[in-house]
Design a protein around this motif. Sequence first.
Motif, PDB file in Angstrom:
ATOM      1  N   ALA A 150       0.843  -1.189   0.000  1.00  0.00           N
ATOM      2  CA  ALA A 150       0.000   0.000   0.000  1.00  0.00           C
ATOM      3  C   ALA A 150       0.879   1.240   0.000  1.00  0.00           C
ATOM      4  CB  ALA A 150      -0.919   0.005   1.219  1.00  0.00           C
ATOM      5  N   VAL A 151       0.255   2.364  -0.309  1.00  0.00           N
ATOM      6  CA  VAL A 151       0.894   3.673  -0.222  1.00  0.00           C
ATOM      7  C   VAL A 151       0.423   4.333   1.068  1.00  0.00           C
ATOM      8  CG1 VAL A 151       1.168   5.922  -1.328  1.00  0.00           C
ATOM      9  CG2 VAL A 151       0.883   3.864  -2.734  1.00  0.00           C
ATOM     10  N   PHE A 152       1.361   4.849   1.866  1.00  0.00           N
ATOM     11  CA  PHE A 152       1.031   5.602   3.074  1.00  0.00           C
ATOM     12  C   PHE A 152       1.414   7.055   2.833  1.00  0.00           C
ATOM     13  CE2 PHE A 152       0.461   1.522   4.751  1.00  0.00           C
ATOM     14  CZ  PHE A 152      -0.049   1.579   6.044  1.00  0.00           C
ATOM     15  N   LEU A 153       0.443   7.969   2.982  1.00  0.00           N
ATOM     16  CA  LEU A 153       0.645   9.382   2.668  1.00  0.00           C
ATOM     17  C   LEU A 153       0.178  10.261   3.821  1.00  0.00           C
ATOM     18  CD1 LEU A 153      -0.858   9.258  -0.930  1.00  0.00           C
ATOM     19  CD2 LEU A 153       1.557   9.634  -0.425  1.00  0.00           C
ATOM     20  N   GLY A 154       0.916  11.334   4.092  1.00  0.00           N
ATOM     21  CA  GLY A 154       0.502  12.271   5.129  1.00  0.00           C
ATOM     22  C   GLY A 154       1.448  13.454   5.210  1.00  0.00           C
ATOM     23  N   TYR A 155       1.082  14.414   6.038  1.00  0.00           N
ATOM     24  CA  TYR A 155       1.885  15.621   6.244  1.00  0.00           C
ATOM     25  C   TYR A 155       2.604  15.539   7.579  1.00  0.00           C
ATOM     26  CZ  TYR A 155      -0.037  17.839   2.130  1.00  0.00           C
ATOM     27  OH  TYR A 155      -0.349  18.132   0.829  1.00  0.00           O
ATOM     28  N   GLN A 156       3.829  16.083   7.639  1.00  0.00           N
ATOM     29  CA  GLN A 156       4.641  15.979   8.848  1.00  0.00           C
ATOM     30  C   GLN A 156       5.115  17.314   9.384  1.00  0.00           C
ATOM     31  OE1 GLN A 156       6.403  11.542   7.732  1.00  0.00           O
ATOM     32  NE2 GLN A 156       7.820  13.227   7.951  1.00  0.00           N
ATOM     33  N   ASN A 157       5.168  18.342   8.556  1.00  0.00           N
ATOM     34  CA  ASN A 157       5.591  19.673   8.981  1.00  0.00           C
ATOM     35  C   ASN A 157       7.028  19.740   9.479  1.00  0.00           C
ATOM     36  OD1 ASN A 157       3.013  21.346   8.783  1.00  0.00           O
ATOM     37  ND2 ASN A 157       2.348  19.586   9.979  1.00  0.00           N
ATOM     38  N   ASP A 158       7.849  18.757   9.123  1.00  0.00           N
ATOM     39  CA  ASP A 158       9.240  18.814   9.554  1.00  0.00           C
ATOM     40  C   ASP A 158      10.080  19.674   8.617  1.00  0.00           C
ATOM     41  OD1 ASP A 158       9.104  17.111   7.427  1.00  0.00           O
ATOM     42  OD2 ASP A 158       9.918  15.364   8.463  1.00  0.00           O
ATOM     43  N   THR A 159       9.711  19.736   7.347  1.00  0.00           N
ATOM     44  CA  THR A 159      10.417  20.581   6.385  1.00  0.00           C
ATOM     45  C   THR A 159       9.437  21.560   5.751  1.00  0.00           C
ATOM     46  OG1 THR A 159      10.033  18.931   4.650  1.00  0.00           O
ATOM     47  CG2 THR A 159      12.107  18.793   5.865  1.00  0.00           C
ATOM     48  N   PRO A 161       5.039  22.342   5.384  1.00  0.00           N
ATOM     49  CA  PRO A 161       3.904  21.466   5.070  1.00  0.00           C
ATOM     50  C   PRO A 161       3.981  20.902   3.656  1.00  0.00           C
ATOM     51  CG  PRO A 161       3.235  23.765   5.030  1.00  0.00           C
ATOM     52  CD  PRO A 161       4.648  23.749   5.510  1.00  0.00           C
ATOM     53  N   ARG A 162       4.648  19.774   3.526  1.00  0.00           N
ATOM     54  CA  ARG A 162       4.767  19.083   2.243  1.00  0.00           C
ATOM     55  C   ARG A 162       4.341  17.635   2.414  1.00  0.00           C
ATOM     56  NH1 ARG A 162       9.002  22.795   1.833  1.00  0.00           N
ATOM     57  NH2 ARG A 162       8.885  24.027  -0.086  1.00  0.00           N
ATOM     58  N   LEU A 163       3.824  17.067   1.348  1.00  0.00           N
ATOM     59  CA  LEU A 163       3.346  15.698   1.397  1.00  0.00           C
ATOM     60  C   LEU A 163       4.513  14.725   1.537  1.00  0.00           C
ATOM     61  CD1 LEU A 163       0.817  13.886   1.165  1.00  0.00           C
ATOM     62  CD2 LEU A 163       1.265  13.767  -1.292  1.00  0.00           C
ATOM     63  N   HIS A 164       4.350  13.779   2.461  1.00  0.00           N
ATOM     64  CA  HIS A 164       5.312  12.708   2.665  1.00  0.00           C
ATOM     65  C   HIS A 164       4.632  11.381   2.347  1.00  0.00           C
ATOM     66  CE1 HIS A 164       7.151  15.990   4.849  1.00  0.00           C
ATOM     67  NE2 HIS A 164       8.230  15.271   5.104  1.00  0.00           N
ATOM     68  N   GLY A 165       5.420  10.395   1.936  1.00  0.00           N
ATOM     69  CA  GLY A 165       4.802   9.109   1.654  1.00  0.00           C
ATOM     70  C   GLY A 165       5.794   8.037   1.266  1.00  0.00           C
ATOM     71  N   ARG A 166       5.334   6.795   1.386  1.00  0.00           N
ATOM     72  CA  ARG A 166       6.067   5.628   0.895  1.00  0.00           C
ATOM     73  C   ARG A 166       5.130   4.840   0.007  1.00  0.00           C
ATOM     74  NH1 ARG A 166      10.103   2.693   4.273  1.00  0.00           N
ATOM     75  NH2 ARG A 166       9.725   1.107   2.687  1.00  0.00           N
ATOM     76  N   PHE A 167       5.675   4.319  -1.092  1.00  0.00           N
ATOM     77  CA  PHE A 167       4.861   3.639  -2.092  1.00  0.00           C
ATOM     78  C   PHE A 167       5.092   2.131  -2.108  1.00  0.00           C
ATOM     79  CE2 PHE A 167       5.082   8.021  -3.187  1.00  0.00           C
ATOM     80  CZ  PHE A 167       3.865   8.319  -3.775  1.00  0.00           C
ATOM     81  N   ASP A 168       5.813   1.629  -1.108  1.00  0.00           N
ATOM     82  CA  ASP A 168       6.135   0.204  -1.072  1.00  0.00           C
ATOM     83  C   ASP A 168       5.930  -0.382   0.321  1.00  0.00           C
ATOM     84  OD1 ASP A 168       8.149   1.569   0.201  1.00  0.00           O
ATOM     85  OD2 ASP A 168       9.798   0.488  -0.765  1.00  0.00           O
ATOM     86  N   CYS A 169       4.895   0.087   1.010  1.00  0.00           N
ATOM     87  CA  CYS A 169       4.660  -0.357   2.385  1.00  0.00           C
ATOM     88  C   CYS A 169       3.961  -1.721   2.397  1.00  0.00           C
ATOM     89  CB  CYS A 169       3.795   0.655   3.131  1.00  0.00           C
ATOM     90  SG  CYS A 169       4.589   2.260   3.375  1.00  0.00           S
ATOM     91  N   ALA A 170       4.589  -2.700   3.034  1.00  0.00           N
ATOM     92  CA  ALA A 170       3.927  -3.993   3.214  1.00  0.00           C
ATOM     93  C   ALA A 170       2.690  -3.794   4.084  1.00  0.00           C
ATOM     94  CB  ALA A 170       4.882  -4.983   3.864  1.00  0.00           C
ATOM     95  N   LEU A 171       1.592  -4.428   3.702  1.00  0.00           N
ATOM     96  CA  LEU A 171       0.310  -4.222   4.370  1.00  0.00           C
ATOM     97  C   LEU A 171      -0.127  -5.509   5.055  1.00  0.00           C
ATOM     98  CD1 LEU A 171      -1.807  -1.935   4.653  1.00  0.00           C
ATOM     99  CD2 LEU A 171      -3.014  -2.957   2.717  1.00  0.00           C
ATOM    100  N   TYR A 172      -0.485  -5.382   6.350  1.00  0.00           N
ATOM    101  CA  TYR A 172      -0.912  -6.540   7.130  1.00  0.00           C
ATOM    102  C   TYR A 172      -2.278  -6.247   7.749  1.00  0.00           C
ATOM    103  CZ  TYR A 172       4.116  -7.332   6.783  1.00  0.00           C
ATOM    104  OH  TYR A 172       5.391  -7.486   6.317  1.00  0.00           O
ATOM    105  N   PRO A 173      -3.361  -6.677   7.106  1.00  0.00           N
ATOM    106  CA  PRO A 173      -4.699  -6.427   7.665  1.00  0.00           C
ATOM    107  C   PRO A 173      -4.951  -7.241   8.931  1.00  0.00           C
ATOM    108  CG  PRO A 173      -4.790  -6.927   5.305  1.00  0.00           C
ATOM    109  CD  PRO A 173      -3.424  -7.306   5.783  1.00  0.00           C
ATOM    110  N   LEU A 174      -5.496  -6.577   9.945  1.00  0.00           N
ATOM    111  CA  LEU A 174      -6.005  -7.246  11.143  1.00  0.00           C
ATOM    112  C   LEU A 174      -7.523  -7.168  11.039  1.00  0.00           C
ATOM    113  CD1 LEU A 174      -3.598  -5.648  13.793  1.00  0.00           C
ATOM    114  CD2 LEU A 174      -3.350  -7.852  12.625  1.00  0.00           C
TER     115      LEU A 174
END
Length: 245
Positions: A150-159, A161-174
């Motif tokens: 899955a892709v995980f996307l969000g804002y962090q405000n560390d640099t 307000p810019r979009l941060h994300g990873r496009f190769d996140c392993a997904l484990y449904p509970l």
Amino acid sequence: MPFLKTLFCGFVVSVCLTTLALSEGLPVVDGSTRSDWTAVGAVIAQGTEGGSSCSGTLVAPDLIITAAHCTTQKEGLLDSLRFFAGQDGTRFVASSGSSDIIRHPDWADATGSDKYRFDVAVVRLSRPISRDVVSPVLLVPAQRRLPQEAVFLGYQNDTGPRLHGRFDCALYPLTTQGLLTSECHVIRGNSGGAVVVRLEQNWYLAGTIVARREPEGTALAAQLNDWLRGHVSAALNREAQRLAR
């Protein structure tokens, strides 16, 4: 379940109050890709004693999904939010204030894993954002088996307000707990961010980032539920009525 920490980010004079290492979070999404994800935006509250920042996803022209804990009023904060779609520093694609904030009815009194499962809210926007400007994210079809990444996307405000994300996140449904986990790391400000999966040729929203698992710092997300789907369906009906006038 490991110790969990919500990812609400407070700031004063636009400085994010987090002691977490910046390298633990999601990387900045590069400019060539960022324009594909303008439906994911920053959710901002301002007040007399500073402000707060989370993330949210546009799912209908007048509706966003975010984390419920991002919408609770803090001392000195206004009881309204503003959504900035596709924010990139001081620029953004579209914005709107809130006209209504609705938290999942089971969240306030929930305990254990349910506190995270129901940590979702919908924010109705005071001014709908045109589909010609920002295309809302589709919801993953109910009962559809999720892919392994899955892709995980969000804002962090560390640099800024810019979009941060990873496009190769392993997904484990509970599935029995209504939660999603991943080995991707998240930090404060990512709360309310999007978990997006690709099915055939389309991208779909599968969940909302609500917490990080300690001590690993990895992501925990609430899966879409019938309550959220009902609010999105109502928003799409409102859109159809506006277009029919």
